[in-house]
Each structure stands twice: as C-alpha cells, then as structure tokens.
Motif scaffolding. Structure first.
Motif, PDB file in Angstrom:
ATOM      1  N   PRO A 271       0.992  -1.739  -0.016  1.00 33.45           N
ATOM      2  CA  PRO A 271       0.031  -0.259   0.305  1.00 33.45           C
ATOM      3  C   PRO A 271       0.720   0.902   0.035  1.00 33.45           C
ATOM      4  O   PRO A 271       1.830   1.566   0.496  1.00 33.45           O
ATOM      5  CB  PRO A 271      -0.641   0.019   1.131  1.00 33.45           C
ATOM      6  CG  PRO A 271       0.051  -1.317   2.444  1.00 33.45           C
ATOM      7  CD  PRO A 271       0.764  -1.719   1.377  1.00 33.45           C
ATOM      8  N   VAL A 272       0.549   2.057  -0.937  1.00 33.01           N
ATOM      9  CA  VAL A 272       0.564   3.084  -1.231  1.00 33.01           C
ATOM     10  C   VAL A 272       0.194   4.381  -0.661  1.00 33.01           C
ATOM     11  O   VAL A 272      -0.665   4.890  -1.529  1.00 33.01           O
ATOM     12  CB  VAL A 272       1.570   3.768  -2.150  1.00 33.01           C
ATOM     13  CG1 VAL A 272       2.471   4.515  -2.215  1.00 33.01           C
ATOM     14  CG2 VAL A 272       2.731   2.578  -2.247  1.00 33.01           C
ATOM     15  N   GLN A 273       0.321   5.776  -0.059  1.00 33.26           N
ATOM     16  CA  GLN A 273      -0.828   6.858   0.077  1.00 33.26           C
ATOM     17  C   GLN A 273      -0.254   7.787  -1.045  1.00 33.26           C
ATOM     18  O   GLN A 273       1.482   8.279  -0.894  1.00 33.26           O
ATOM     19  CB  GLN A 273      -0.806   7.261   1.569  1.00 33.26           C
ATOM     20  CG  GLN A 273      -1.792   8.551   1.513  1.00 33.26           C
ATOM     21  CD  GLN A 273      -1.526   8.813   3.022  1.00 33.26           C
ATOM     22  OE1 GLN A 273      -2.334   7.979   3.853  1.00 33.26           O
ATOM     23  NE2 GLN A 273      -1.744  10.046   3.519  1.00 33.26           N
ATOM     24  N   ILE A 274      -1.684   8.290  -1.903  1.00 32.27           N
ATOM     25  CA  ILE A 274      -0.910   8.791  -2.844  1.00 32.27           C
ATOM     26  C   ILE A 274      -1.976  10.529  -2.826  1.00 32.27           C
ATOM     27  O   ILE A 274      -2.838  10.521  -2.019  1.00 32.27           O
ATOM     28  CB  ILE A 274      -1.696   8.565  -4.105  1.00 32.27           C
ATOM     29  CG1 ILE A 274      -0.542   7.199  -4.822  1.00 32.27           C
ATOM     30  CG2 ILE A 274      -1.011   9.566  -5.370  1.00 32.27           C
ATOM     31  CD1 ILE A 274       1.163   7.609  -4.453  1.00 32.27           C
ATOM     32  N   THR A 275      -0.944  11.697  -2.577  1.00 31.68           N
ATOM     33  CA  THR A 275      -1.954  13.114  -2.363  1.00 31.68           C
ATOM     34  C   THR A 275      -2.034  13.932  -3.525  1.00 31.68           C
ATOM     35  O   THR A 275      -0.653  13.723  -4.194  1.00 31.68           O
ATOM     36  CB  THR A 275      -2.018  13.277  -1.230  1.00 31.68           C
ATOM     37  OG1 THR A 275      -1.127  12.628   0.307  1.00 31.68           O
ATOM     38  CG2 THR A 275      -1.981  15.130  -0.397  1.00 31.68           C
ATOM     39  N   ASP A 276      -3.439  13.907  -3.928  1.00 30.38           N
ATOM     40  CA  ASP A 276      -3.225  15.001  -4.943  1.00 30.38           C
ATOM     41  C   ASP A 276      -3.271  16.457  -5.038  1.00 30.38           C
ATOM     42  O   ASP A 276      -2.773  17.022  -4.067  1.00 30.38           O
ATOM     43  CB  ASP A 276      -4.522  14.390  -5.601  1.00 30.38           C
ATOM     44  CG  ASP A 276      -5.600  15.067  -4.559  1.00 30.38           C
ATOM     45  OD1 ASP A 276      -5.563  16.548  -3.874  1.00 30.38           O
ATOM     46  OD2 ASP A 276      -7.526  14.948  -5.057  1.00 30.38           O
ATOM     47  N   LEU A 277      -3.446  16.925  -5.793  1.00 26.36           N
ATOM     48  CA  LEU A 277      -3.085  18.588  -5.589  1.00 26.36           C
ATOM     49  C   LEU A 277      -4.169  19.283  -5.005  1.00 26.36           C
ATOM     50  O   LEU A 277      -3.591  20.411  -4.748  1.00 26.36           O
ATOM     51  CB  LEU A 277      -2.932  19.199  -7.275  1.00 26.36           C
ATOM     52  CG  LEU A 277      -1.888  18.574  -8.354  1.00 26.36           C
ATOM     53  CD1 LEU A 277      -2.420  19.484  -9.938  1.00 26.36           C
ATOM     54  CD2 LEU A 277      -0.845  19.106  -7.786  1.00 26.36           C
ATOM     55  N   TYR A 278      -4.877  18.290  -4.150  1.00 25.78           N
ATOM     56  CA  TYR A 278      -5.651  19.674  -3.651  1.00 25.78           C
ATOM     57  C   TYR A 278      -6.220  18.919  -2.036  1.00 25.78           C
ATOM     58  O   TYR A 278      -6.792  18.617  -1.409  1.00 25.78           O
ATOM     59  CB  TYR A 278      -7.580  19.039  -4.306  1.00 25.78           C
ATOM     60  CG  TYR A 278      -7.580  19.161  -5.663  1.00 25.78           C
ATOM     61  CD1 TYR A 278      -7.556  20.676  -5.963  1.00 25.78           C
ATOM     62  CD2 TYR A 278      -7.787  18.961  -6.992  1.00 25.78           C
ATOM     63  CE1 TYR A 278      -7.674  21.239  -7.302  1.00 25.78           C
ATOM     64  CE2 TYR A 278      -8.218  19.477  -8.453  1.00 25.78           C
ATOM     65  CZ  TYR A 278      -7.684  19.967  -8.309  1.00 25.78           C
ATOM     66  OH  TYR A 278      -8.141  20.621  -9.420  1.00 25.78           O
ATOM     67  N   GLY A 279      -4.737  18.187  -1.948  1.00 25.91           N
ATOM     68  CA  GLY A 279      -4.775  17.294  -0.625  1.00 25.91           C
ATOM     69  C   GLY A 279      -5.812  16.288  -0.067  1.00 25.91           C
ATOM     70  O   GLY A 279      -5.504  16.008   0.892  1.00 25.91           O
ATOM     71  N   VAL A 280      -6.373  15.568  -1.344  1.00 28.73           N
ATOM     72  CA  VAL A 280      -7.351  14.758  -0.956  1.00 28.73           C
ATOM     73  C   VAL A 280      -6.259  13.311  -1.094  1.00 28.73           C
ATOM     74  O   VAL A 280      -5.504  12.612  -1.847  1.00 28.73           O
ATOM     75  CB  VAL A 280      -8.346  14.200  -2.178  1.00 28.73           C
ATOM     76  CG1 VAL A 280      -9.255  13.258  -2.000  1.00 28.73           C
ATOM     77  CG2 VAL A 280      -9.244  15.418  -2.094  1.00 28.73           C
ATOM     78  N   ALA A 281      -6.265  12.315  -0.238  1.00 27.15           N
ATOM     79  CA  ALA A 281      -5.032  11.510   0.526  1.00 27.15           C
ATOM     80  C   ALA A 281      -6.314  10.139  -0.927  1.00 27.15           C
ATOM     81  O   ALA A 281      -7.033   9.990  -0.316  1.00 27.15           O
ATOM     82  CB  ALA A 281      -4.860  10.947   1.520  1.00 27.15           C
ATOM     83  N   ALA A 282      -5.803   9.208  -1.246  1.00 27.38           N
ATOM     84  CA  ALA A 282      -6.127   7.886  -1.572  1.00 27.38           C
ATOM     85  C   ALA A 282      -4.644   6.648  -1.484  1.00 27.38           C
ATOM     86  O   ALA A 282      -3.428   7.554  -1.783  1.00 27.38           O
ATOM     87  CB  ALA A 282      -6.478   8.040  -2.726  1.00 27.38           C
ATOM     88  N   VAL A 283      -5.257   5.684  -1.249  1.00 23.59           N
ATOM     89  CA  VAL A 283      -4.147   4.494  -1.015  1.00 23.59           C
ATOM     90  C   VAL A 283      -4.371   3.874  -1.819  1.00 23.59           C
ATOM     91  O   VAL A 283      -5.260   3.181  -2.188  1.00 23.59           O
ATOM     92  CB  VAL A 283      -4.295   3.259   0.507  1.00 23.59           C
ATOM     93  CG1 VAL A 283      -3.981   2.094   0.263  1.00 23.59           C
ATOM     94  CG2 VAL A 283      -4.376   4.360   1.203  1.00 23.59           C
ATOM     95  N   ILE A 284      -2.982   3.733  -3.168  1.00 25.54           N
ATOM     96  CA  ILE A 284      -2.706   2.776  -3.790  1.00 25.54           C
ATOM     97  C   ILE A 284      -2.137   1.419  -3.912  1.00 25.54           C
ATOM     98  O   ILE A 284      -1.214   2.141  -2.982  1.00 25.54           O
ATOM     99  CB  ILE A 284      -2.390   3.259  -4.872  1.00 25.54           C
ATOM    100  CG1 ILE A 284      -2.790   4.295  -5.646  1.00 25.54           C
ATOM    101  CG2 ILE A 284      -1.953   2.206  -6.300  1.00 25.54           C
ATOM    102  CD1 ILE A 284      -4.033   4.334  -6.291  1.00 25.54           C
ATOM    103  N   ARG A 285      -2.458   0.330  -4.211  1.00 27.90           N
ATOM    104  CA  ARG A 285      -2.205  -0.960  -3.555  1.00 27.90           C
ATOM    105  C   ARG A 285      -1.262  -2.029  -4.926  1.00 27.90           C
ATOM    106  O   ARG A 285      -2.006  -1.760  -6.285  1.00 27.90           O
ATOM    107  CB  ARG A 285      -2.707  -1.904  -2.787  1.00 27.90           C
ATOM    108  CG  ARG A 285      -3.354  -1.422  -1.641  1.00 27.90           C
ATOM    109  CD  ARG A 285      -4.590  -1.897  -1.091  1.00 27.90           C
ATOM    110  NE  ARG A 285      -5.477  -1.777  -0.350  1.00 27.90           N
ATOM    111  CZ  ARG A 285      -6.139  -0.538  -0.604  1.00 27.90           C
ATOM    112  NH1 ARG A 285      -6.786  -0.107  -1.612  1.00 27.90           N
ATOM    113  NH2 ARG A 285      -6.747   0.095   0.579  1.00 27.90           N
ATOM    114  N   PHE A 286       0.085  -2.354  -4.876  1.00 27.46           N
ATOM    115  CA  PHE A 286       0.395  -3.318  -5.817  1.00 27.46           C
ATOM    116  C   PHE A 286       0.573  -4.200  -5.205  1.00 27.46           C
ATOM    117  O   PHE A 286       1.482  -4.536  -3.818  1.00 27.46           O
ATOM    118  CB  PHE A 286       0.423  -2.900  -7.447  1.00 27.46           C
ATOM    119  CG  PHE A 286       2.379  -1.717  -6.169  1.00 27.46           C
ATOM    120  CD1 PHE A 286       3.357  -3.021  -6.755  1.00 27.46           C
ATOM    121  CD2 PHE A 286       1.972  -0.489  -5.982  1.00 27.46           C
ATOM    122  CE1 PHE A 286       4.432  -1.917  -5.957  1.00 27.46           C
ATOM    123  CE2 PHE A 286       3.153  -0.100  -4.913  1.00 27.46           C
ATOM    124  CZ  PHE A 286       4.341  -1.411  -5.734  1.00 27.46           C
TER     125      PHE A 286
END
Length: 391
Positions: A271-286
């Motif tokens: 799992p890796v947490q990604i934060t977009d330009l608007y500060g919204v965080a999402a977890v991307i998994r591979f």
C-alpha cells in the motif's frame, strides 16, 4: 534467381543474394574475356571474383541493416536505443543484486572495504565503513560484484572474504533483491510496445503502459476483474491487480493512480498513500512478485566435441530461459529441452543429445510435469540449482 539492383517497394528493401552477385560477376567476366575462360572454383580468377562478390554483398547487407534500423521491430543495438527515446524510455542497464547482512564481532570493530561471499562463490561488497555496535552486531548492505539475477536465500551469504581483526561472522537474515542483466533488444522492444499504450483509449492498457515506463521496472503484469465476484485468482471484484518487479513503490503507485479508472479498487500487498493536488489522500495498492526457484536436472549423452564448457553453457542457457519468463508464466518442461539444446554452438553438428529432463520448484521432488505458476509468482533460475548428468 538472377542478379538485380537493390530496390525498395511497398514490401520493403530487396537485395540480391551472394550467389546472385557472384554469378553475375562470373557472367560479366566471360562476356569480357571470352566464354572459354576457365572459371571453375579451383581457379585464381574464380577466387578473386568470389572475394569481390563477398565485399559487394556485405555492402548490401549493411544497407539492409540501415533500412531495418528505422523502426523498433527491426532495429538492433544502439539504433534501437535511439528509436525508443521517442517514447520516453531507455534501455535498462545491468542491475546488481543487493542484500542486507548481519556482521558479528567484537564491539567497536571497524570494517573498511569489507567483502563477503555466498555459498555459490559470488562476492558481495559491503557499505563502508561499518562499526560493530554494543550488541556485537552490525547491519550492512551487501552488493553483488557480478551483475544479473544472482540469488541468495537466507543464510547463504556466510563467508568473510576480507578478514578483519575482531570480525568473526556474517550471515543474511533475508533473501537478496535480485539484479538483472542489461535489457536485451527483445525485452526493450516489448517494453516499448507496452509504453505506447499510455495514450490508448483502453484504461487497462494505459495502466500497463504507465507502469512499464517507470524507471527501474523490469517486468510487470496487470490483471483486471470486472465481475461482481472474486475471480479464479482470488482477486476481488471490480479491481485491478498489478504485480511489478523493480522500480520504486512511490513511482509505481503514482503511475497507477494517474491512469486507473474512477472507482476502481487497486488490489495488492504493497500500500502507498498518494495525495493529489487538492490534498485528498488515496491508498494505491500493488504487489511485488514472489520468486519461485526452479530445480532442473538434465540427463544427456555426450557426443564428439563435448567439453566442460558445454556443461556450463547448458546451465547458463537454462537459467537465462527461466529468468526470461514473465510474471504468471507457467514453466513447460518441453521448453527446457529447447533451452538446453540452444547450447549447441553448431546446430547441425550437436555435441550432445538429451535423454531426459526433470524439474520442480526448489526443494520439491523432480518430475516431468509442467510447473504451474500463480498469477503473482515468477520463476527464477540459478546455476546452483541446475544439474547436468553426462554419460
């Protein structure tokens, strides 16, 4: 065929064969010096014409190579390196295996320029300097001196090559991160073809292309489950599952985030947490691939010309083939026959004949059935696991 001047049409470049060039020169010589001139293969004139014909044909072959260098499917070497830059990628250089090792010795011992070795004789250089702490141990990163997929399972790096007073032992508590040979032309062509999918209209192909373009990625595969139920691989519904070898976690996760579809679940154990330009965080998994070491035994009968180097070549050919398989590819036993036979330096004059091939996952009983590989696994070859029995 008769000689013709090289030309290009809708189907590509056409050049005459060496025989066509030679026969044309022989015909020209007879028209100049007379039909009774002696031009059999044992004559000096014939030998001279053959040399000239060979030079002319070599020039034609060069023009053909230049013509073929225009596209990635036929370009080779440096020409291919130049072409794929158009797609923003470059050939992956050779990578060296790395492994964290534990050093044991007297407290305060300083180890400078340390080198250790594994049970297969490969040497590994240590980060330097290393100081053994109050616990009598220290951790260092060991880098294999030899490039390529050199493996080291737990406990296999256990020899001190550069003795230092106060340093008594070394071991590796974990397995090595395997390196890779420099990317071949075939591998680079395949990755270039995938990378062009980034601008495709298919979201899945776009994800595949984005991952393949990440620096350091060697092999990758992306599975999609668009059903409402878990699929045969155990992948959750409405998800994509990427299995990636090489590259940094953050870069891979960002590539997936940039290309995946809306509302699509990303499945995996990294799992890796990604934060977009608007500060919204999402977890991307591979996921990272699980390596499956393969044991192979080749039984063969030696023929004229067989040497100990032939044995080495057979082992290397089998290891190269096993390591060339992609993630999720099962290993067919018949393909190992072909890999071994490729070690014949002169195909029409073999130096050995194969009488039997058996293989299995490392440590399991050898057999003659194909080896099934799970969706997140990839085969790994090691010369130490290849046995060649010669009779």
């Amino acid at each position: 065929m008769m000689y013709f001047a090289p030309y290009i049409d809708a189907s590509g470049l056409h050049i005459p064969s060496y025989t066509d060039v030679r026969d044309q020169l022989l015909s020209d010589a007879r028209s100049i010096f007379g039909q009774d001139i002696y031009l059999e293969s044992d004559s000096q004139d014939y030998q001279w014409i053959s040399v000239v014909a060979n030079i002319v044909y070599d020039s034609f072959l060069t023009s053909q190579a230049v013509y073929n260098a225009r596209g990635p499917s036929t370009a080779i070497g440096s020409a291919l390196d130049i072409i794929v830059k158009i797609n923003g990628i470059k050939r992956l250089p050779a990578a060296y295996s790395t492994c964290y090792v534990t050093l044991t010795g007297s407290v305060g011992t300083i180890i400078t320029g340390g080198v250790v070795a594994d049970i297969n004789g490969y040497e590994w250089t240590l980060t330097t300097p290393i100081s053994i702490g109050s616990s009598g141990q220290a951790t260092a990163l060991a880098t294999c001196k030899s490039p390529g997929p050199i493996t080291a399972n737990v406990g296999e790096i256990n020899k001190i090559t550069t003795p230092t007073f106060g340093w008594t032992a070394v071991t590796n508590p974990g397995t090595a991160v395997t390196g890779a040979y420099a990317e071949t032309d075939a591998q680079l062509r395949s990755r270039q073809a995938i990378s062009t999918a980034q601008s495709s209209q298919t979201v899945l192909e776009g994800v595949k292309g984005a991952i393949a373009a990440v620096s350091g990625v060697q092999r990758s595969v992306v599975y999609e489950n668009d059903k409402n139920v878990t699929d045969a691989n155990g992948l959750p519904p409405h998800s994509i599952s990427a299995v990636v070898e090489g590259g940094s976690d953050d870069a891979i996760a960002q590539a997936i985030y940039n290309k995946k579809g809306l509302g699509c679940y990303t499945n995996g154990n990294v799992p890796v947490q990604i934060t977009d330009l608007y500060g919204v965080a999402a977890v991307i998994r591979f996921s990272r691939p699980a390596y499956v070491d393969i044991d192979v035994t080749i039984n063969l009968k030696q023929l004229s010309g067989y040497t100990t180097q032939t044995t080495t070549d057979i082992k290397s050919a089998i290891v190269a083939f096993i390591n060339s398989l992609t993630i999720g590819d099962s290993l067919t036993l018949s393909s190992l026959w072909g890999a071994a036979l490729s070690a014949n330096s002169v195909p029409n004059k073999p130096t050995f004949s194969i009488t039997g091939v058996t293989a299995a996952r490392h440590g399991q009983p050898l057999g003659t059935i194909d080896i099934a590989i799970a969706y997140n696994e990839v085969t790994r070859g090691n010369v130490a696991n290849i046995v060649v029995n010669v009779s």
